[in-house]
Design a protein around this motif. Structure first.
Motif, short mmCIF file in Angstrom:
data_model
loop_
_atom_site.label_atom_id
_atom_site.label_comp_id
_atom_site.label_asym_id
_atom_site.label_seq_id
_atom_site.Cartn_x
_atom_site.Cartn_y
_atom_site.Cartn_z
N LYS A 49 0.82 -1.22 0.00
CA LYS A 49 0.00 0.00 0.00
C LYS A 49 0.85 1.27 0.00
CE LYS A 49 -2.01 -1.09 3.93
NZ LYS A 49 -1.22 -2.31 4.25
N SER A 50 1.80 1.34 0.93
CA SER A 50 2.65 2.54 1.01
C SER A 50 3.49 2.67 -0.25
CB SER A 50 3.58 2.48 2.22
OG SER A 50 2.84 2.51 3.41
N THR A 51 4.01 1.57 -0.72
CA THR A 51 4.83 1.60 -1.93
C THR A 51 4.03 2.15 -3.10
OG1 THR A 51 6.12 -0.27 -1.14
CG2 THR A 51 6.25 0.21 -3.50
N PHE A 175 -3.05 10.09 1.51
CA PHE A 175 -2.89 9.86 2.95
C PHE A 175 -2.36 8.45 3.17
CE2 PHE A 175 -5.40 13.37 4.84
CZ PHE A 175 -6.17 13.79 3.76
N ASP A 176 -1.27 8.31 3.90
CA ASP A 176 -0.76 6.97 4.21
C ASP A 176 -0.98 6.66 5.69
OD1 ASP A 176 0.36 4.51 4.23
OD2 ASP A 176 2.36 5.13 3.58
N GLU A 177 -2.02 5.94 5.98
CA GLU A 177 -2.38 5.56 7.36
C GLU A 177 -2.27 6.74 8.32
OE1 GLU A 177 -1.36 1.84 8.95
OE2 GLU A 177 -0.74 0.98 7.03
N PRO A 178 -3.04 7.79 8.05
CA PRO A 178 -2.89 9.03 8.83
C PRO A 178 -3.24 8.89 10.31
CG PRO A 178 -4.85 9.13 7.46
CD PRO A 178 -4.08 7.91 7.02
MG MG Z 1 2.35 1.11 4.81
#
Ligand code: MG
Ligand code: ADP
Length: 255
Positions: A49-51, A175-178
């Motif tokens: 996901k982050s990638t 947004f990355d896991e805010p």
């Molecule tokens: Mg992540």
């Protein structure tokens, strides 16, 4: 000028592949966001996901595939980009909010929000100050402008980070896991701000574990599994009628 492709997508990714060494983390992801879309990306830890989010703004350079913002396409070949200036243009359209806030610790809240408009957009300081004050008031921090980040709670810091992203007037906010780094009692205040942004019609792509947000706020949900999109669609459809075993298991664990 690079070619413009006809599209109603604000931001799109085509067949994104990304490997770290021998590990292929993204195995061909295609996703598009239209104006006002709020796309939630779900998936277990390590699913990429982050990638993927970092590939969208080229914090990671994909091995292959392409990303387009407002129809200007950046094509990746062998993990390289033809034209670095394209990345700068791309990033002007995108805001990013990280799990760990990433505020400048030696600058006040107000300075954190003014920095981008002044440094990147060359906005006059007085104008940037007005803009920042307005945005900080909107995220409920009118009384914290002169504070340093360390003096704030995690929820307050994340709201500063959101104001900072908004100050650049992005077309899409990533947004990355805010809320993942926040104490449980602080999650709600950040989700509330994000919900308000969605209601305003902001285009957002949100990696999250907050199932209520994914279900109630997003217009589309994407479930990543082992570097591929395993399910995708409107939240009510996905949550009520998961098509894959792996997504059914995922949502049953998070209930
Ligand atoms: Mg992540
Ligand atoms: P998620 O955000 O879904 O938890 P990530 O995108 O952070 O997943 O990571 C996906 C996989 O890629 C993991 O196995 C992770 O260890 C690996 N990975 C991520 N970033 C790097 C990197 N910079 N170098 C090497 N491996 C990485």
């Amino acid at each position: 000028m690079p070619p413009k492709i006809a599209t109603d997508l604000v931001l799109s990714a085509q067949d994104i592949h990304k490997s770290f060494g021998a590990q292929e983390v993204l195995k061909g992801i295609t996703l598009g966001a239209r104006n006002h879309d709020v796309i939630s990306i779900l998936g277990t830890s390590g699913s990429g996901k982050s990638t993927f989010l970092r590939c969208l703004n080229c914090l990671e350079v994909p091995n292959s595939g392409s990303v387009a913002v407002h129809g200007e396409e950046i094509v990746f070949r062998n993990g390289r980009i033809g034209d670095q200036r394209q990345i700068e243009r791309l990033r002007r359209h995108l805001g990013m909010v990280f799990q760990q806030f990433n505020l400048w610790t030696h600058r006040t809240v107000l300075e954190n929000v003014m920095e981008g408009p002044v440094q990147v957009k060359r906005m006059p300081k007085a104008e940037a100050r007005d803009l920042a004050e307005g945005l900080l008031a909107r995220v409920g921090l009118a009384d914290r402008m002169g504070h340093y980040p360390a003096m704030l709670s995690g929820g307050q810091q994340q709201r500063v980070a959101i104001a900072r992203a908004l100050a650049m007037e992005p077309d899409v906010i990533l947004f990355d896991e805010p809320t993942s780094a926040l104490d449980p009692e602080l999650v709600g205040e950040v989700l509330k701000v994000m919900q308000d942004l969605a209601a305003e019609g902001r285009t957002m792509i949100v990696v999250t574990h907050e199932m209520a947000f994914a279900r109630d706020v997003s217009t589309e949900v994407v479930f990543l599994n082992e570097g591929r999109i395993a399910e995708q669609g409107p939240p009510e459809k996905l949550f009520d009628h998961p098509e894959t075993e792996v997504f059914a298991r995922f949502i049953s664990k998070t209930r």
